[in-house]
Design an enzyme around this catalytic site. Structure first.
Site, short mmCIF file in Angstrom:
data_model
loop_
_atom_site.label_atom_id
_atom_site.label_comp_id
_atom_site.label_asym_id
_atom_site.label_seq_id
_atom_site.Cartn_x
_atom_site.Cartn_y
_atom_site.Cartn_z
N GLU A 24 -16.04 -21.23 -15.60
CA GLU A 24 -16.41 -20.25 -14.56
C GLU A 24 -17.87 -19.87 -14.78
OE1 GLU A 24 -13.91 -17.14 -13.30
OE2 GLU A 24 -12.10 -18.38 -13.32
N ASP A 57 -11.57 -18.85 -6.28
CA ASP A 57 -12.08 -17.69 -6.99
C ASP A 57 -11.90 -16.50 -6.06
OD1 ASP A 57 -13.02 -16.68 -9.43
OD2 ASP A 57 -14.98 -16.32 -8.54
N ALA A 58 -11.28 -15.46 -6.59
CA ALA A 58 -10.95 -14.30 -5.75
C ALA A 58 -11.31 -13.02 -6.48
CB ALA A 58 -9.46 -14.32 -5.43
N ALA A 97 -1.46 -7.98 -10.22
CA ALA A 97 -2.78 -7.36 -10.48
C ALA A 97 -3.02 -6.11 -9.61
CB ALA A 97 -3.89 -8.39 -10.33
P1 ITT Z 1 -7.67 -18.96 -12.00
O1 ITT Z 1 -9.15 -18.70 -12.16
O2 ITT Z 1 -7.09 -19.82 -13.09
O3 ITT Z 1 -7.31 -19.44 -10.62
P2 ITT Z 1 -7.47 -16.06 -12.25
O4 ITT Z 1 -6.34 -15.09 -12.22
O5 ITT Z 1 -8.44 -15.97 -13.40
O6 ITT Z 1 -6.89 -17.55 -12.13
P3 ITT Z 1 -9.69 -15.47 -10.51
O7 ITT Z 1 -10.70 -15.91 -11.51
O8 ITT Z 1 -9.86 -15.89 -9.08
O9 ITT Z 1 -8.22 -15.93 -10.89
O10 ITT Z 1 -9.58 -13.89 -10.66
C1 ITT Z 1 -9.21 -13.16 -9.59
C2 ITT Z 1 -8.63 -11.86 -10.07
O11 ITT Z 1 -8.70 -10.95 -8.96
C3 ITT Z 1 -7.16 -12.00 -10.42
O12 ITT Z 1 -6.93 -12.28 -11.78
C4 ITT Z 1 -6.64 -10.61 -10.02
O13 ITT Z 1 -6.92 -9.68 -11.05
C5 ITT Z 1 -7.50 -10.27 -8.80
N1 ITT Z 1 -6.84 -10.76 -7.56
C6 ITT Z 1 -7.18 -11.84 -6.81
N2 ITT Z 1 -6.35 -12.00 -5.78
C7 ITT Z 1 -5.44 -11.01 -5.88
C8 ITT Z 1 -4.31 -10.65 -5.12
O14 ITT Z 1 -3.90 -11.36 -4.09
N3 ITT Z 1 -3.61 -9.57 -5.51
C9 ITT Z 1 -3.99 -8.84 -6.57
N4 ITT Z 1 -5.03 -9.12 -7.34
C10 ITT Z 1 -5.76 -10.20 -7.02
#
Ligand code: ITT
Length: 185
Positions: A36, A64-65, A141
């Site tokens: 990342e 990425d979210a 989350a």
């Molecule tokens: P990957 O990178 O392996 O896909 P990750 O959980 O680390 O998994 P991200 O780096 O995209 O994913 O982090 C995004 C974070 O934002 C995620 O861990 C949650 O804490 C939050 N998040 C994203 N989308 C969400 C949703 O639909 N509902 C609640 N929290 C969310």
């Protein structure tokens, strides 16, 4: 029609499967990990998709979210995962206990890449507000503290199917699916 989703987050996989079913795209999941980079969601998705496609030798998507809170200068944004693990929802609610402007939005960026092409990205957003307490135990989350615009229930109180109707992930995956189906013809 099939695509491989690279993620370590099982919640994302469940939601993405439900969404892709509607578009007739089969989803395979690989927990391959990817670096990342520092940057915004688009930077992370582009770089991660290119890296994973190269290593796996086939087309992939990554996502990425994050949640962006206006009164916190759009924090935690790209740091959402880390902040959820450290401060958590209770920490965010505490930071915002005296804050009147509760506006927040979730953003999702899908990165698609093949071993031979440059990455493409697709953005999805859902507007809403941060509540004053955690509500519901669906989703993951930040879901229990996020109230989508026009709703009295948090994402944590909605079922996966309800959240999938209009979430940031639904919107980014929908954009991707529409493009992918055209591109694959
Ligand atoms: P990957 O990178 O392996 O896909 P990750 O959980 O680390 O998994 P991200 O780096 O995209 O994913 O982090 C995004 C974070 O934002 C995620 O861990 C949650 O804490 C939050 N998040 C994203 N989308 C969400 C949703 O639909 N509902 C609640 N929290 C969310």
């Amino acid at each position: 029609m099939k695509v491989t989703f690279i993620t370590g987050n099982q919640h994302k996989v469940i939601e993405a499967k439900g969404i892709f079913d509607k578009f007739g795209i089969e989803l395979e999941h690989a927990n391959l990990g990817y670096p990342e980079v520092q940057g915004n969601l688009v930077d992370v998705a582009r770089y991660g998709a290119k890296d994973a496609a190269g290593r796996l030798g086939q087309p992939v998507i990554v996502e990425d979210a994050g949640i962006f809170i206006k009164s916190l200068k759009w924090f935690p944004g790209a740091y959402s995962s880390y902040i959820q693990e450290t401060l958590g929802n209770k920490g965010i609610l505490k930071l915002m206990s005296d804050v009147e402007d509760r506006y927040a939005e979730f953003r999702s960026v899908i990165g698609y890449c093949t071993p031979k092409s440059e990455p493409k990205t697709f953005l999805g957003t859902v507007k809403g507000r941060i509540g004053y307490e955690e509500k519901g135990n669906h989703g993951f989350a930040y879901d229990p503290i996020f109230y989508p615009e026009g709703y009295d229930e948090s994402f944590g109180e909605l079922t996966t199917e309800e959240k999938n109707e209009f979430s940031h992930r639904r919107r980014s995956l929908e954009q991707f699916a529409a493009w992918y189906k055209k591109f694959k013809q």
